[in-house]
Design a protein around this motif. Structure first.
Motif, PDB file in Angstrom:
ATOM      1  N   LYS A  41       0.853  -1.181   0.000  1.00 11.03           N
ATOM      2  CA  LYS A  41       0.000   0.000   0.000  1.00 11.03           C
ATOM      3  C   LYS A  41       0.890   1.232   0.000  1.00 11.03           C
ATOM      4  O   LYS A  41       2.088   1.169   0.278  1.00 11.03           O
ATOM      5  CB  LYS A  41      -0.927   0.015   1.215  1.00 11.03           C
ATOM      6  N   HIS A  42       0.278   2.373  -0.325  1.00 11.30           N
ATOM      7  CA  HIS A  42       0.986   3.649  -0.307  1.00 11.30           C
ATOM      8  C   HIS A  42       0.318   4.533   0.741  1.00 11.30           C
ATOM      9  O   HIS A  42      -0.882   4.798   0.659  1.00 11.30           O
ATOM     10  CB  HIS A  42       0.916   4.319  -1.679  1.00 11.30           C
ATOM     11  N   THR A  43       1.081   4.977   1.708  1.00  8.81           N
ATOM     12  CA  THR A  43       0.498   5.758   2.802  1.00  8.81           C
ATOM     13  C   THR A  43       0.296   7.219   2.437  1.00  8.81           C
ATOM     14  O   THR A  43      -0.534   7.903   3.047  1.00  8.81           O
ATOM     15  CB  THR A  43       1.392   5.686   4.054  1.00  8.81           C
ATOM     16  N   ASP A  44       1.043   7.715   1.466  1.00  6.32           N
ATOM     17  CA  ASP A  44       1.059   9.149   1.209  1.00  6.32           C
ATOM     18  C   ASP A  44       0.671   9.530  -0.219  1.00  6.32           C
ATOM     19  O   ASP A  44       0.941  10.638  -0.663  1.00  6.32           O
ATOM     20  CB  ASP A  44       2.456   9.711   1.511  1.00  6.32           C
ATOM     21  N   ILE A 190      -2.054  -7.690  11.260  1.00  2.30           N
ATOM     22  CA  ILE A 190      -0.874  -8.127  10.505  1.00  2.30           C
ATOM     23  C   ILE A 190      -0.262  -6.957   9.743  1.00  2.30           C
ATOM     24  O   ILE A 190       0.961  -6.788   9.703  1.00  2.30           O
ATOM     25  CB  ILE A 190      -1.231  -9.268   9.541  1.00  2.30           C
ATOM     26  N   ASP A 191      -1.109  -6.134   9.150  1.00  2.79           N
ATOM     27  CA  ASP A 191      -0.618  -4.989   8.397  1.00  2.79           C
ATOM     28  C   ASP A 191       0.181  -4.038   9.281  1.00  2.79           C
ATOM     29  O   ASP A 191       1.153  -3.423   8.839  1.00  2.79           O
ATOM     30  CB  ASP A 191      -1.798  -4.250   7.763  1.00  2.79           C
ATOM     31  N   GLU A 192      -0.214  -3.928  10.533  1.00  2.00           N
ATOM     32  CA  GLU A 192       0.478  -3.037  11.464  1.00  2.00           C
ATOM     33  C   GLU A 192       1.725  -3.681  12.069  1.00  2.00           C
ATOM     34  O   GLU A 192       2.611  -2.972  12.568  1.00  2.00           O
ATOM     35  CB  GLU A 192      -0.469  -2.629  12.592  1.00  2.00           C
ATOM     36  N   ASN A 193       1.798  -5.011  12.020  1.00  2.00           N
ATOM     37  CA  ASN A 193       2.880  -5.698  12.738  1.00  2.00           C
ATOM     38  C   ASN A 193       3.647  -6.716  11.895  1.00  2.00           C
ATOM     39  O   ASN A 193       4.342  -7.565  12.444  1.00  2.00           O
ATOM     40  CB  ASN A 193       2.295  -6.414  13.963  1.00  2.00           C
ATOM     41  N   ARG A 232       3.775 -12.367   1.867  1.00  2.00           N
ATOM     42  CA  ARG A 232       3.426 -11.475   0.764  1.00  2.00           C
ATOM     43  C   ARG A 232       3.478 -10.018   1.220  1.00  2.00           C
ATOM     44  O   ARG A 232       3.921  -9.133   0.481  1.00  2.00           O
ATOM     45  CB  ARG A 232       2.037 -11.812   0.221  1.00  2.00           C
ATOM     46  N   ARG A 233       3.012  -9.760   2.411  1.00  2.00           N
ATOM     47  CA  ARG A 233       3.036  -8.374   2.925  1.00  2.00           C
ATOM     48  C   ARG A 233       4.466  -7.890   3.083  1.00  2.00           C
ATOM     49  O   ARG A 233       4.784  -6.738   2.750  1.00  2.00           O
ATOM     50  CB  ARG A 233       2.295  -8.317   4.270  1.00  2.00           C
ATOM     51  N   ARG A 234       5.342  -8.737   3.579  1.00  4.35           N
ATOM     52  CA  ARG A 234       6.748  -8.360   3.756  1.00  4.35           C
ATOM     53  C   ARG A 234       7.436  -8.125   2.413  1.00  4.35           C
ATOM     54  O   ARG A 234       8.160  -7.139   2.236  1.00  4.35           O
ATOM     55  CB  ARG A 234       7.485  -9.454   4.537  1.00  4.35           C
ATOM     56  N   ILE A 235       7.201  -9.018   1.471  1.00  5.93           N
ATOM     57  CA  ILE A 235       7.844  -8.884   0.164  1.00  5.93           C
ATOM     58  C   ILE A 235       7.315  -7.652  -0.570  1.00  5.93           C
ATOM     59  O   ILE A 235       8.065  -6.931  -1.226  1.00  5.93           O
ATOM     60  CB  ILE A 235       7.631 -10.154  -0.678  1.00  5.93           C
ATOM     61  N   GLY A 236       6.023  -7.390  -0.452  1.00  5.80           N
ATOM     62  CA  GLY A 236       5.454  -6.206  -1.090  1.00  5.80           C
ATOM     63  C   GLY A 236       6.071  -4.929  -0.567  1.00  5.80           C
ATOM     64  O   GLY A 236       6.382  -4.003  -1.336  1.00  5.80           O
ATOM     65  N   GLU A 237       6.257  -4.848   0.738  1.00  3.95           N
ATOM     66  CA  GLU A 237       6.893  -3.659   1.314  1.00  3.95           C
ATOM     67  C   GLU A 237       8.347  -3.567   0.886  1.00  3.95           C
ATOM     68  O   GLU A 237       8.863  -2.480   0.610  1.00  3.95           O
ATOM     69  CB  GLU A 237       6.788  -3.710   2.840  1.00  3.95           C
ATOM     70  N   ALA A 238       9.009  -4.709   0.801  1.00  5.46           N
ATOM     71  CA  ALA A 238      10.405  -4.722   0.360  1.00  5.46           C
ATOM     72  C   ALA A 238      10.529  -4.190  -1.065  1.00  5.46           C
ATOM     73  O   ALA A 238      11.464  -3.446  -1.387  1.00  5.46           O
ATOM     74  CB  ALA A 238      10.975  -6.131   0.449  1.00  5.46           C
ATOM     75  N   GLN A 239       9.598  -4.560  -1.937  1.00  6.93           N
ATOM     76  CA  GLN A 239       9.612  -4.050  -3.310  1.00  6.93           C
ATOM     77  C   GLN A 239       9.538  -2.528  -3.320  1.00  6.93           C
ATOM     78  O   GLN A 239      10.263  -1.867  -4.075  1.00  6.93           O
ATOM     79  CB  GLN A 239       8.450  -4.642  -4.110  1.00  6.93           C
ATOM     80  N   THR A 254      15.908  -6.491   7.049  1.00 11.09           N
ATOM     81  CA  THR A 254      15.654  -6.335   8.485  1.00 11.09           C
ATOM     82  C   THR A 254      14.386  -5.536   8.731  1.00 11.09           C
ATOM     83  O   THR A 254      13.568  -5.888   9.593  1.00 11.09           O
ATOM     84  CB  THR A 254      16.841  -5.631   9.158  1.00 11.09           C
ATOM     85  N   ALA A 255      14.198  -4.479   7.951  1.00 14.95           N
ATOM     86  CA  ALA A 255      13.044  -3.585   8.145  1.00 14.95           C
ATOM     87  C   ALA A 255      11.713  -4.289   7.931  1.00 14.95           C
ATOM     88  O   ALA A 255      10.713  -3.946   8.572  1.00 14.95           O
ATOM     89  CB  ALA A 255      13.158  -2.384   7.207  1.00 14.95           C
ATOM     90  N   VAL A 256      11.670  -5.263   7.027  1.00 16.75           N
ATOM     91  CA  VAL A 256      10.399  -5.929   6.731  1.00 16.75           C
ATOM     92  C   VAL A 256      10.217  -7.242   7.495  1.00 16.75           C
ATOM     93  O   VAL A 256       9.235  -7.958   7.278  1.00 16.75           O
ATOM     94  CB  VAL A 256      10.227  -6.175   5.214  1.00 16.75           C
TER      95      VAL A 256
END
Length: 292
Positions: A41-44, A190-193, A232-239, A254-256
């Motif tokens: 997702k995009h927060t901004d 899950i999205d928050e953590n 999937r959530r971790r990999i998506g954020e990594a992308q 580490t961040a994801v």
């Protein structure tokens, strides 16, 4: 000759004193769509995706939608979206990212309410909308600084077309009605953590349900397990971090939520089909293959 006259005034789609701002544009060709953009997702900002060719499915807010040429996918800020590559056939898309979108009654960077389906049909205006997306992308890809002002006006015109199309033809969404309230809360958790050390046991304990019931909820609605969803959530954020920041791959891993970069590399290639480094190079370097 037939002469028509414009009215002296109009009601703007956007709040007084605000102007949407174009941020970026992307061209996802058939070759590039082989490497899916995983759950993110995009927060901004909000994102618009225009289907030029092919067909397939796209997931917005955990609801699956069929997509065809002429469709526009609207992803409001803070709304998760995901590709379904196994069903995509010769899919090619143009997309733009926009911020500073203020519409009365909606959160910032939301183009449509949550009770309207995020897929709209534009068959009658396919040529016009395709031309706008293509013009914006071409000018950014070839770094035409003289067209920055034009791009902003084109972006506003495109947003206005979509807003009015949704008001006229937008179909009600039943995604929120169909979603189990418990599952919705778990997905939000899950999205928050997702970057934390989550497990089937820890999540089920948080919501006072059994691990088997948790797995059943996910399989029934989403088609995969809670652990796969977290992956999937971790990999998506990594992308997102790979293509929008200069952070090192180790730092991103580490961040994801990955304990070591080796495991991250394996999982990233499993989901995306490329290593993190290859993905970053393919989607950020200005080589000619990306704009053909």
């Amino acid at each position: 000759m037939i002469q028509c006259f414009a009215k002296d005034s109009f009601v703007s789609s956007f709040q007084k004193g605000t102007t949407p701002r174009l941020l970026s544009a992307s061209y996802i060709t058939v070759g590039f769509s082989q490497h899916p953009r995983i759950l993110h997702k995009h927060t901004d900002k909000l994102e618009l995706l225009f289907i030029r060719n092919g067909s397939g499915y796209y997931v917005v807010d955990n609801e699956r939608y069929e997509i065809k040429p002429g469709n526009i996918i609207i992803t409001n800020a803070n709304v998760l979206h995901d590709e379904v590559p196994q069903y995509n056939r010769n899919l090619a898309m143009l997309s733009i990212a926009i911020d500073h979108v203020h519409i009365d009654g909606l959160p910032e960077n939301h183009l449509i309410p949550s009770d309207i389906q995020p897929i709209i049909k534009t068959e009658k205006r396919f040529v016009l909308i395709d031309a706008i997306f293509q013009e914006i992308f071409d000018s950014l890809a070839f770094e035409d600084d003289q067209q920055q002002e034009t791009n902003q006006y084109l972006t506003q015109a495109l947003l206005s077309l979509i807003v009015h199309a949704c008001r006229k033809e937008g179909r009600p969404s039943t995604a929120q009605e169909k979603q189990d309230p418990l599952l919705r809360d778990i997905l939000h958790y899950i999205d928050e953590n997702y970057s934390e050390d989550l497990s089937l046991q820890s999540i089920s304990g948080e919501f006072f349900i059994s691990p088997s019931h948790l797995s059943h909820l996910f399989k029934k609605k989403l088609g995969y397990s809670p652990i796969q969803y977290i992956g999937r959530r971790r990999i998506g954020e990594a992308q997102s971090l790979l293509i929008t920041t200069p952070r090192s791959i180790t730092s991103i891993a580490t961040a994801v939520g990955f304990e070591n970069v080796s495991h991250f590399n394996v999982q990233f290639k499993k989901y995306v089909g490329l290593s993190p480094l290859a993905y970053r190079k393919k989607y950020t370097l200005p080589d000619s293959e990306k704009i053909k």
